[in-house]
Design a protein around this motif. Structure first.
Motif, PDB file in Angstrom:
ATOM      1  N   ALA A 140       0.816  -1.206   0.000  1.00 15.41           N
ATOM      2  CA  ALA A 140       0.000   0.000   0.000  1.00 15.41           C
ATOM      3  C   ALA A 140       0.855   1.263   0.000  1.00 15.41           C
ATOM      4  O   ALA A 140       0.455   2.290  -0.562  1.00 15.41           O
ATOM      5  N   LYS A 141       2.050   1.195   0.606  1.00 18.86           N
ATOM      6  CA  LYS A 141       2.912   2.377   0.648  1.00 18.86           C
ATOM      7  C   LYS A 141       3.677   2.566  -0.655  1.00 18.86           C
ATOM      8  O   LYS A 141       3.839   3.689  -1.135  1.00 18.86           O
ATOM      9  N   TYR A 142       4.172   1.469  -1.242  1.00 19.72           N
ATOM     10  CA  TYR A 142       5.014   1.556  -2.438  1.00 19.72           C
ATOM     11  C   TYR A 142       4.278   1.142  -3.706  1.00 19.72           C
ATOM     12  O   TYR A 142       4.914   0.830  -4.718  1.00 19.72           O
ATOM     13  N   LEU A 189      -9.104  -4.432   3.895  1.00 17.90           N
ATOM     14  CA  LEU A 189      -8.961  -2.980   3.726  1.00 17.90           C
ATOM     15  C   LEU A 189      -7.617  -2.626   3.112  1.00 17.90           C
ATOM     16  O   LEU A 189      -7.517  -1.728   2.253  1.00 17.90           O
ATOM     17  N   LEU A 190      -6.565  -3.316   3.545  1.00 18.05           N
ATOM     18  CA  LEU A 190      -5.246  -3.048   2.964  1.00 18.05           C
ATOM     19  C   LEU A 190      -5.199  -3.449   1.497  1.00 18.05           C
ATOM     20  O   LEU A 190      -4.558  -2.770   0.683  1.00 18.05           O
ATOM     21  N   ALA A 245      -5.049  -1.589  -4.102  1.00 12.15           N
ATOM     22  CA  ALA A 245      -5.627  -1.576  -5.447  1.00 12.15           C
ATOM     23  C   ALA A 245      -5.862  -0.148  -5.936  1.00 12.15           C
ATOM     24  O   ALA A 245      -5.591   0.168  -7.112  1.00 12.15           O
ATOM     25  N   PHE A 246      -6.366   0.715  -5.081  1.00  6.96           N
ATOM     26  CA  PHE A 246      -6.566   2.106  -5.502  1.00  6.96           C
ATOM     27  C   PHE A 246      -5.249   2.863  -5.632  1.00  6.96           C
ATOM     28  O   PHE A 246      -5.131   3.774  -6.457  1.00  6.96           O
ATOM     29  N   ALA A 247      -4.273   2.491  -4.826  1.00 10.98           N
ATOM     30  CA  ALA A 247      -2.982   3.182  -4.899  1.00 10.98           C
ATOM     31  C   ALA A 247      -2.180   2.798  -6.131  1.00 10.98           C
ATOM     32  O   ALA A 247      -1.243   3.507  -6.512  1.00 10.98           O
TER      33      ALA A 247
END
Length: 689
Positions: free
Chosen positions: A423-425, A485-486, A491-493
């Protein structure tokens, strides 16, 4: 009349020969002429004829205790002393005392005295080395001998080990020492250069031995005293961590990293493991060129593959501290320019610098020098940027390789850290992997949903008994709702910062699956008691009646990196699905369905979560007020039939057949801020008609 000091008379006859000499009456002055007989008798005495070849004929020395010793042969001094200068009593006492000293055993020094003496010696050695390292470089050997000496107490070894590390931090230069080649050794150099080379090579040799000693002590001992071995092991790990933090640029950096990585390979959580993990986090956060981070990630990747990813989950959290390519891709501000602060006077004017007189030739040389310096700075910056980008790109490949392997193997206890890292990268992932990654995320969400249904007792969704057993076992160590949720956030990121139209056209990406799952999970999240739980700030105690083998969400590790509450993750998912235009303009039925369900969940959420949800609804009403206004105005109803609040699909809810009656209840909320937020949403909807 006072008596004067008595004068010691000299004995003319040697001891033990009184029977040979003729007694003389000293008071008789007439017999003084016969004293030559005494010397004659002494002269006629036999002498030893044998003489050793290595014997030196030197005069003996009389000490303060009255003993007569020979310089060359102190052991035989008492036997060969033939001087008549000493008395019989002195000789006998000296021999007896010396024999007693030889026979007595060496007294045992107490441990406290040894520790105090070691502290004084280490302080003296450290001060000498800091004063002149080139002159006293050999004293490092003395400190290392204290560690290697088996008779030294444990405390002395630990003090010597820590003192070595502290002195090396002060002495080690700010550059890496290159080992000398044969050509360098044979070349002619000046005296100063040779002195510097000798110092550097001696320092490098001593530091190599020190690091090797730390590596040997950091290994788990198979036998011996467990307490002393564990104490020395802990001390060696702490010294390795401190040396890596202080001098990461110096030689033998890889050996220090191996000590830390080998400790992180075990799942046991103790102060040593926490120290190693915090050291890596600090190294990753402060590494500007990326060289140390690349070496550490390579070692971690090899270790994880060798152990088949049987590691503690906090090891993966260290990757979130990496300074990767996304950190340096931010755009500059268009409104202001950051400049260095200039010296100003109390009136706000710049101080005038005194002009130094220079000739025309000096000004010309200074101008040329500044041009050369400017070119050199630009060249150095270009090389450093290229090297840094290369190192960080290689690090990013290794990190994503680890993440994808864990996703493929579906290791339960590592799914949370992996999803947080993705999610971060996610914005740094290549578009070629988008399709495969989205399929893996969909599979994870489906797996988590089956786990949640298994926990609730709904076994109709499970077709195989073995699958039910495995999912029930995995659910004990997994937080299914947090994982879903993660996955949605990741997926959106993925499309954040990308050209959505080109990506959708070439890769055929469809995020409707994640949106539908997000819509279905709103009711479950609203009644979750841990929706605002954060282990870093929560004061709740663990449940004493909970079984020991079942982990509780309340007892999560407080060292979570980038930890966000379920409510924050939910808002991060809702933001792009309802407001972002990067994924296209959302259809009215999606906006209305989410608006209706968010208003319903606001009645069940805690105060802060309800405020956050209503704040999001206020933004939705500002951007899409006309599309969702029929929910507040029944006269503008577009749908026929009955509203289905429990439908799993957004299209099956028939949302426009209902109305937002939750607003009237929110007007009666106990929190004044929640009441004001509900009234504000209605005003915004009315204003956008």
């Amino acid at each position: 009349m006072a008596r004067g000091p008595t004068v010691k008379r000299r004995r003319l006859s040697p001891p033990g020969e009184t029977d040979v000499t003729t007694p003389r009456d000293r008071t008789d002055s007439s017999n003084r002429d016969d004293e030559w007989d005494v010397e004659q008798d002494y002269e006629r005495r036999p002498r030893k004829a044998t003489k050793k070849s290595n014997e030196r004929t030197r005069l003996p020395i009389k000490t303060s205790e009255g003993l007569v010793h020979s310089i060359d042969e102190p052991d035989n001094a008492a036997e060969e002393t033939d001087s008549f200068l000493g008395t019989d009593d002195d000789d006998e006492e000296g021999v007896s005392e010396e024999s007693e000293e030889v026979e007595e055993p060496k007294p045992k020094i107490p441990v406290k005295v040894q520790i105090m003496q070691a502290k004084e010696d280490l302080a003296r050695i450290a001060s000498l080395i800091n004063e002149d390292p080139e002159e006293h470089i050999a004293l490092f050997r003395t400190m290392s001998e204290m560690v290697e000496n088996p008779d030294s107490p444990l405390t002395v070894k630990k003090l010597a080990m820590a003192s070595q590390g502290a002195v090396y931090k002060d002495v080690i230069p700010g550059y890496r020492i290159r080992p000398l080649s044969e050509e360098d050794m044979s070349s002619k150099i000046s005296k100063d250069v040779r002195k510097l080379r000798d110092f550097e090579q001696s320092l490098l040799s001593g530091y190599r031995n020190y690091v090797q000693k730390l590596a040997s002590l950091a290994k788990p001992a198979k036998g011996g005293n467990s307490d002393s071995d564990a104490s020395l092991k802990s001390m060696a790990i702490n010294c390795a961590c401190s040396m890596l933090q202080a001098v990461p640029h110096f030689n033998f950096r890889g050996e220090l990293l191996k000590i830390i990585v080998n400790r992180l390979a075990r799942r046991q959580v103790d102060p040593d493991m926490i120290k190693c993990r915090e050291t890596l986090e600090e190294i990753f956060a402060k590494d500007t060129d990326g060289m140390v981070s690349l070496e550490a990630v390579r070692l971690l990747s090899k270790m994880m593959k060798a152990r088949d990813f049987r590691i503690h989950e906090t090891v993966l959290d260290t990757f979130l501290y990496l300074r990767l390519l996304g950190e340096f891709s931010m755009k500059a501000s268009r409104d202001r320019v950051d400049r260095e602060p200039e010296e100003e006077t109390h009136r706000g004017k710049k101080q005038k610098q005194k002009r130094e007189f220079r000739t025309k030739r000096e000004r010309k040389v200074e101008k040329e020098r500044k041009i050369v310096e400017k070119d050199m700075k630009q060249a150095d910056a270009l090389v450093s940027h290229e090297e840094r980008d290369k190192n960080q790109a290689e690090t990013l490949k290794l990190v994503f390789g680890i993440y994808f392997r864990i996703l493929k193997q579906r290791i339960p206890n590592l799914m949370g850290p992996v999803l947080e890292g993705l999610a971060k990268y996610a914005r740094l992932i290549n578009q070629d992997f988008f399709g495969d990654l989205l399929e893996a995320l969909k599979d994870l969400i489906s797996h988590a949903e089956r786990d949640e249904l298994a926990q609730d007792g709904d076994e109709n969704m499970l077709e195989d008994d073995e699958e039910r057993v495995t999912t029930a076992a995995d659910s004990k160590v997994r937080d299914a709702r947090r994982e879903t949720l993660l996955c949605t956030v990741t997926a959106f990121a993925l499309l954040e910062g990308q050209d959505a139209s080109k990506a959708a056209a070439t890769l055929h990406l469809d995020l409707s699956f994640f949106i539908k799952h997000l819509y279905r999970s709103l009711y479950a999240l609203s009644i979750n008691p841990d929706v605002e739980f954060n282990p870093n700030t929560s004061l709740r105690l663990p449940d004493p009646s909970a079984p020991q083998d079942q982990p509780d969400s309340r007892t999560r590790s407080k060292n979570k990196v980038n930890f966000q509450t379920p409510m924050v993750l939910l808002l991060r998912c809702l933001q792009p699905s309802l407001l972002s235009r990067a994924h296209g303009i959302p259809p009215p039925i999606r906006l209305a369905s989410f608006a209706k369900r968010l208003m319903s969940t606001s009645l069940q959420l805690p105060e802060k979560s309800a405020l956050a949800t209503l704040s999001l609804m206020n933004q939705v009403s500002k951007h899409h007020g006309r599309r969702i206004s029929p929910l507040w105005n029944t006269d503008e109803r577009k749908g026929d039939g009955v509203f289905n609040a429990y439908a799993n699909d957004i299209e099956g809810t028939n949302v426009f057949a209902g109305s937002v009656w939750e607003g009237e209840l929110l007007r009666q909320h106990y929190c004044p801020q929640v009441r004001e937020a509900a009234i504000g949403i209605e005003k915004t909807i009315t204003a956008t008609k």
